[in-house]
Scaffold this active site. Structure first.
Site, short mmCIF file in Angstrom:
data_model
loop_
_atom_site.label_atom_id
_atom_site.label_comp_id
_atom_site.label_asym_id
_atom_site.label_seq_id
_atom_site.Cartn_x
_atom_site.Cartn_y
_atom_site.Cartn_z
N GLU A 42 8.88 21.32 -31.19
CA GLU A 42 8.38 22.58 -30.65
C GLU A 42 9.10 22.91 -29.35
OE1 GLU A 42 4.05 23.10 -30.60
OE2 GLU A 42 4.22 24.10 -28.66
N GLU A 102 0.60 16.98 -29.65
CA GLU A 102 0.85 16.87 -28.21
C GLU A 102 -0.21 16.00 -27.55
OE1 GLU A 102 1.14 20.78 -26.48
OE2 GLU A 102 3.27 20.97 -26.97
#
Length: 354
Positions: free
Chosen positions: A272, A180
């Protein structure tokens, strides 16, 4: 969007039995056997689909047919390795009928940088266990804080070189090189990717590589950037997909619209997501979650849910204490999010072969 999730996880798990911290040498993965390279069982998702390839904006199997993979992510293996063992993986493959296991290896937060040898060996072990069950092994370089992946470029090169060297002959490996990226420009993420991918390709010329996008893997949307920055400036590499993350408790129709548009422009893999808030906690928004599921099904966007553990938060699928036992099948040990996501994993894609 995951900062709160990690801060909570650190506070909640430091005292857990089985947490791996500061070992002087590589340790075997708890609950799993040490063995030579495993073979894919006939009829399993990874055996049927084989080597994955990007075709247009879709993920395709060895027959060139678009497919959708569905599966689960481990929690951080430095905290919840006790949840990834023979019984739980057997349940994931056999009872849940999953296609993919995301191996979440944090880099900071008491992860890889504290003991590269130990954590690399843990990932080797998990890859073999996924292979033995016919699952795709999605190797997640879980960089998070700092948000600029270039902070860990040298570590990433070392790690992925060894992973690719050992597993290059497998057809079920997926490399996810930046979890991320956040508070960093897409140009810097792209630069990082174009340094790391050649290291992988020097060892493994054809396996799928996933690249995290800026704004916590939202193509910059969470950082107020234009998602078209990625579309207009793609990574210079082949067989690459871009990752998107969402949490239905926080990310509503605007995020859904971003995913829908981007999936028609570039290859996207949702590595995710959760049915609750970005912290991994709070009430489940199953209505909004189903909108995402319907979109991903319609566009054959592969997805992985967070997370396959018994963390006390609502996003962990198992009830607290489950991982100390050996019962993982059925729904009696599952929280509401676990029951919901298991049901959707079990309705798997009908993998075309002709």
């Amino acid at each position: 969007m995951a900062r709160l999730r990690i801060a909570l996880a650190l506070a909640a798990t430091l005292a857990l039995p089985g947490v791996l911290v500061g070992a002087a040498q590589a340790a075997p993965t708890p609950g799993l056997s040490t063995q030579a390279a495993a073979a894919l069982p006939a009829g399993s998702p990874a055996a049927v689909n084989g080597q994955l390839k990007v075709c247009g904006v879709k993920l395709c199997n060895k027959y060139g047919k678009p497919i959708q993979l569905r599966g689960m992510s481990t929690h951080g293996i430095q905290w919840y390795s006790q949840c990834v063992k023979t019984a739980s993986l057997d349940a994931l493959a056999g009872d849940w009928k999953a296609d993919v296991l995301r191996i979440s290896m944090y880099i900071q937060e008491d992860g890889y940088e504290t003991n590269p040898r130990k954590f690399t060996d843990m990932v080797h072990g998990y890859i073999e266990e996924a292979t033995k069950r016919g699952l795709y092994a999605l190797v997640d370089w879980h960089q998070l804080d700092p948000g600029d992946p270039n902070y860990n470029t040298s570590r990433a090169k070392t790690f992925f070189k060894e992973i690719a060297q050992r597993h290059k002959d497998k057809t079920n490996i997926i490399y996810d090189i930046a979890n991320e990226p956040n508070n960093v420009s897409w140009a810097k993420v792209k630069s990082y990717a174009e340094q790391v991918i050649p290291v992988i390709r020097a060892e493994d010329s054809d396996s799928l590589v996933l690249v995290g996008t800026n704004g916590w893997s939202t193509f910059g949307h969470s950082d107020g950037k234009d998602p078209q920055d990625v579309v207009k400036n793609k990574v210079s590499a082949s067989n690459v997909m871009y990752t998107f993350h969402f949490y239905a408790g926080d990310h509503g129709s605007d995020y859904l619209a971003v995913l829908s548009k981007l999936a028609d422009q570039v290859p996207v893999f949702v590595t995710e997501f959760g049915t609750q808030k970005a912290s991994g906690d709070g009430s489940n928004n199953f209505t909004q979650s189903q909108k995402y599921i319907d979109l991903m099904n319609a566009k054959k966007i592969s997805w992985v849910n967070w997370n396959f553990s018994d963390d006390e938060r609502s996003g962990a699928v198992f009830k607290p204490g489950t991982c100390s036992g050996s019962s993982f099948t059925g729904t009696s040990k599952l929280k509401p999010a676990g029951v919901w996501i298991r049901d959707r994993i079990r309705t798997a894609d009908d993998f075309p072969t002709s």
